[in-house]
Design a protein around this motif. Structure first.
Motif, PDB file in Angstrom:
ATOM      1  N   VAL A   1       0.775  -1.325  -0.016  1.00  0.00           N
ATOM      2  CA  VAL A   1       0.008  -0.148  -0.061  1.00  0.00           C
ATOM      3  C   VAL A   1       0.852   1.243  -0.133  1.00  0.00           C
ATOM      4  O   VAL A   1       1.911   1.256   0.699  1.00  0.00           O
ATOM      5  CB  VAL A   1      -0.954   0.039   1.292  1.00  0.00           C
ATOM      6  N   VAL A   2       0.616   2.330  -0.859  1.00  0.00           N
ATOM      7  CA  VAL A   2       0.844   3.472  -0.761  1.00  0.00           C
ATOM      8  C   VAL A   2      -0.157   4.295  -0.133  1.00  0.00           C
ATOM      9  O   VAL A   2      -1.226   4.529  -1.003  1.00  0.00           O
ATOM     10  CB  VAL A   2       1.699   4.000  -2.133  1.00  0.00           C
ATOM     11  N   LEU A   3       0.030   5.180   0.871  1.00  0.00           N
ATOM     12  CA  LEU A   3      -0.896   6.131   1.267  1.00  0.00           C
ATOM     13  C   LEU A   3      -0.503   7.460   1.270  1.00  0.00           C
ATOM     14  O   LEU A   3       0.595   7.930   1.542  1.00  0.00           O
ATOM     15  CB  LEU A   3      -0.880   5.797   2.964  1.00  0.00           C
ATOM     16  N   GLU A   4      -1.309   8.390   0.726  1.00  0.00           N
ATOM     17  CA  GLU A   4      -1.203   9.737   0.410  1.00  0.00           C
ATOM     18  C   GLU A   4      -2.113  10.561   1.423  1.00  0.00           C
ATOM     19  O   GLU A   4      -3.294  10.351   1.422  1.00  0.00           O
ATOM     20  CB  GLU A   4      -1.487  10.090  -1.191  1.00  0.00           C
ATOM     21  N   THR A   5      -1.652  11.622   1.925  1.00  0.00           N
ATOM     22  CA  THR A   5      -2.178  12.364   3.039  1.00  0.00           C
ATOM     23  C   THR A   5      -3.157  13.343   2.030  1.00  0.00           C
ATOM     24  O   THR A   5      -3.863  13.793   2.878  1.00  0.00           O
ATOM     25  CB  THR A   5      -1.424  13.106   3.950  1.00  0.00           C
ATOM     26  N   HIS A   6      -2.532  13.815   0.944  1.00  0.00           N
ATOM     27  CA  HIS A   6      -3.342  14.779   0.187  1.00  0.00           C
ATOM     28  C   HIS A   6      -2.639  15.131  -1.331  1.00  0.00           C
ATOM     29  O   HIS A   6      -1.382  14.436  -1.279  1.00  0.00           O
ATOM     30  CB  HIS A   6      -3.355  16.158   1.210  1.00  0.00           C
ATOM     31  N   VAL A   7      -3.013  15.676  -2.080  1.00  0.00           N
ATOM     32  CA  VAL A   7      -2.384  16.292  -3.343  1.00  0.00           C
ATOM     33  C   VAL A   7      -1.382  17.328  -2.761  1.00  0.00           C
ATOM     34  O   VAL A   7      -1.801  18.414  -2.612  1.00  0.00           O
ATOM     35  CB  VAL A   7      -3.210  16.855  -4.413  1.00  0.00           C
ATOM     36  N   HIS A   8      -0.019  16.945  -2.580  1.00  0.00           N
ATOM     37  CA  HIS A   8       0.933  17.899  -2.169  1.00  0.00           C
ATOM     38  C   HIS A   8       1.359  18.951  -3.380  1.00  0.00           C
ATOM     39  O   HIS A   8       1.349  18.735  -4.591  1.00  0.00           O
ATOM     40  CB  HIS A   8       2.233  16.989  -2.008  1.00  0.00           C
ATOM     41  N   ALA A   9       1.772  20.229  -2.562  1.00  0.00           N
ATOM     42  CA  ALA A   9       2.219  21.390  -3.454  1.00  0.00           C
ATOM     43  C   ALA A   9       3.745  21.393  -3.480  1.00  0.00           C
ATOM     44  O   ALA A   9       4.031  22.461  -4.229  1.00  0.00           O
ATOM     45  CB  ALA A   9       1.481  22.390  -3.409  1.00  0.00           C
ATOM     46  N   ASP A  10       4.462  20.844  -2.978  1.00  0.00           N
ATOM     47  CA  ASP A  10       5.624  21.193  -2.528  1.00  0.00           C
ATOM     48  C   ASP A  10       6.728  19.994  -2.785  1.00  0.00           C
ATOM     49  O   ASP A  10       7.824  20.235  -2.891  1.00  0.00           O
ATOM     50  CB  ASP A  10       6.005  21.197  -1.006  1.00  0.00           C
ATOM     51  N   HIS A  11       6.262  18.844  -3.279  1.00  0.00           N
ATOM     52  CA  HIS A  11       6.846  17.731  -3.927  1.00  0.00           C
ATOM     53  C   HIS A  11       6.257  16.911  -4.700  1.00  0.00           C
ATOM     54  O   HIS A  11       4.969  16.985  -4.607  1.00  0.00           O
ATOM     55  CB  HIS A  11       7.767  16.829  -2.724  1.00  0.00           C
ATOM     56  N   VAL A  12       6.794  16.225  -5.414  1.00  0.00           N
ATOM     57  CA  VAL A  12       6.167  15.290  -6.301  1.00  0.00           C
ATOM     58  C   VAL A  12       6.203  13.777  -5.895  1.00  0.00           C
ATOM     59  O   VAL A  12       7.038  13.236  -5.363  1.00  0.00           O
ATOM     60  CB  VAL A  12       6.778  15.292  -7.770  1.00  0.00           C
ATOM     61  N   THR A  13       4.946  13.128  -5.690  1.00  0.00           N
ATOM     62  CA  THR A  13       4.964  12.037  -4.962  1.00  0.00           C
ATOM     63  C   THR A  13       5.478  10.877  -5.857  1.00  0.00           C
ATOM     64  O   THR A  13       5.645  10.848  -7.042  1.00  0.00           O
ATOM     65  CB  THR A  13       3.415  11.693  -4.906  1.00  0.00           C
ATOM     66  N   GLY A  14       6.003   9.912  -5.031  1.00  0.00           N
ATOM     67  CA  GLY A  14       6.425   8.584  -5.917  1.00  0.00           C
ATOM     68  C   GLY A  14       5.619   7.719  -5.974  1.00  0.00           C
ATOM     69  O   GLY A  14       5.858   6.349  -6.546  1.00  0.00           O
ATOM     70  N   ALA A  15       4.216   7.834  -5.511  1.00  0.00           N
ATOM     71  CA  ALA A  15       3.257   6.758  -5.429  1.00  0.00           C
ATOM     72  C   ALA A  15       3.117   6.056  -6.810  1.00  0.00           C
ATOM     73  O   ALA A  15       3.092   4.727  -6.824  1.00  0.00           O
ATOM     74  CB  ALA A  15       1.946   7.322  -5.261  1.00  0.00           C
ATOM     75  N   GLY A  16       2.830   6.797  -8.033  1.00  0.00           N
ATOM     76  CA  GLY A  16       2.788   6.005  -9.292  1.00  0.00           C
ATOM     77  C   GLY A  16       3.845   5.197  -9.693  1.00  0.00           C
ATOM     78  O   GLY A  16       3.655   3.998 -10.165  1.00  0.00           O
ATOM     79  N   VAL A  17       5.355   5.557  -9.388  1.00  0.00           N
ATOM     80  CA  VAL A  17       6.213   4.857  -9.853  1.00  0.00           C
ATOM     81  C   VAL A  17       6.141   3.598  -9.104  1.00  0.00           C
ATOM     82  O   VAL A  17       6.512   2.290  -9.444  1.00  0.00           O
ATOM     83  CB  VAL A  17       7.550   5.562  -9.736  1.00  0.00           C
ATOM     84  N   LEU A  18       5.951   3.752  -7.772  1.00  0.00           N
ATOM     85  CA  LEU A  18       6.154   2.692  -6.777  1.00  0.00           C
ATOM     86  C   LEU A  18       5.214   1.633  -7.220  1.00  0.00           C
ATOM     87  O   LEU A  18       5.368   0.315  -6.971  1.00  0.00           O
ATOM     88  CB  LEU A  18       6.060   3.183  -5.162  1.00  0.00           C
ATOM     89  N   ARG A  19       3.771   1.979  -7.675  1.00  0.00           N
ATOM     90  CA  ARG A  19       2.757   1.324  -7.974  1.00  0.00           C
ATOM     91  C   ARG A  19       3.322   0.215  -9.175  1.00  0.00           C
ATOM     92  O   ARG A  19       3.063  -0.675  -9.318  1.00  0.00           O
ATOM     93  CB  ARG A  19       1.663   2.131  -8.441  1.00  0.00           C
ATOM     94  N   GLU A  20       4.076   0.936 -10.375  1.00  0.00           N
ATOM     95  CA  GLU A  20       4.443   0.292 -11.229  1.00  0.00           C
ATOM     96  C   GLU A  20       5.449  -0.647 -11.157  1.00  0.00           C
ATOM     97  O   GLU A  20       5.611  -1.677 -11.653  1.00  0.00           O
ATOM     98  CB  GLU A  20       4.863   1.486 -12.320  1.00  0.00           C
ATOM     99  N   ARG A  21       6.476  -0.264  -9.989  1.00  0.00           N
ATOM    100  CA  ARG A  21       7.301  -1.181  -9.772  1.00  0.00           C
ATOM    101  C   ARG A  21       7.187  -2.556  -8.850  1.00  0.00           C
ATOM    102  O   ARG A  21       7.738  -3.537  -8.829  1.00  0.00           O
ATOM    103  CB  ARG A  21       8.750  -0.231  -9.023  1.00  0.00           C
TER     104      ARG A  21
END
Length: 234
Positions: free
Chosen positions: A52-72
């Motif tokens: 699981v990758v948990l995101e607290t919100h749509v961040h404005a100060d960094h780009v999430t690694g969620a999508g890449v981690l999902r793919e990998r």
């Protein structure tokens, strides 16, 4: 529960690793794209499987690694139903996310953004940008609302036991964690302030925009991938 706190120095972002030692199932909270290899290496070293990758919100100060981690890894990306449309599971207040034998409870804590979540697991509270150590998240973009944030913190987070450990999404002053009791007593934006006081304070901050705002928000609505330009979509 196996637990690790990780840090991205460029954006002062904390990422959290939670894992069920019995099954090896793991979750990452708020991963940073540039730290993907670090995070995957740690998972391998500890013999864990990212589920699981948990995101607290749509961040404005960094780009999430969620999508890449999902793919990998095949992990499921979980975030608010009010947030990014790219997630695999959209959750709401009171939902439970299972990571092996661990249960992570979803708490809706809007105000920094309208999709802000906090996560509670075994007396550890992961507050994203809602409640920071001796501070709070800003409320001046992404449908932020200081009144909502005050209510979320004081009526929800501050009702948890005082010894609940607080792990924020960022820290800019060298603090790693706090407790609910400490923040109730010592947080200068909240302690001794009424809801009206807090709204006036937050509306007067006049902070500069996050330096990655224009890149981060559209990318994070796509789980960390840069959306194609309009000319490429035509």
């Amino acid at each position: 529960m196996l637990f690790r706190q990780l840090f991205d120095a460029d954006t002062s972002t904390y990422t959290y690793l939670l894992a069920d030692e019995a099954t090896g199932a793991a979750a990452l909270i708020d991963p940073v794209l540039e730290q993907t290899e670090r995070d995957l290496k740690l998972l391998r070293e500890l013999g864990l499987t990212l589920s699981v990758v948990l995101e607290t919100h749509v961040h404005a100060d960094h780009v999430t690694g969620a999508g890449v981690l999902r793919e990998r890894t095949g992990a499921t990306v979980v975030a608010s139903s009010r947030g990014a449309p790219c997630v695999d599971r959209a959750v709401n207040h009171g939902d439970i996310v299972r990571v092996g034998g661990l249960e992570v409870r979803v708490l809706e804590t809007p105000g920094h953004t309208d999709d802000s979540l906090s996560f509670l697991c075994e007396r550890r509270l992961f507050t994203g940008d809602a409640l920071l150590i001796r501070g709070t998240g800003r409320t001046d973009f992404q449908n932020g609302d200081p009144g909502q944030l005050y209510d979320a913190i004081t009526r929800l987070l501050f009702t948890l036991p005082d010894d609940t450990a607080v792990y924020p999404g960022h820290d800019y002053a060298g603090h790693a964690m706090s407790t609910v009791g400490e923040e109730k007593q010592h947080n200068p934006r909240l302690a001794g302030r009424t809801r009206a006081d807090f709204i006036v304070l937050m509306n007067a901050l006049q902070l500069p925009p996050p330096r990655k705002l224009d890149v981060a928000v559209p990318a994070n609505r796509a789980c960390g991938h840069t959306p194609p330009s309009p000319s490429l979509q035509a």
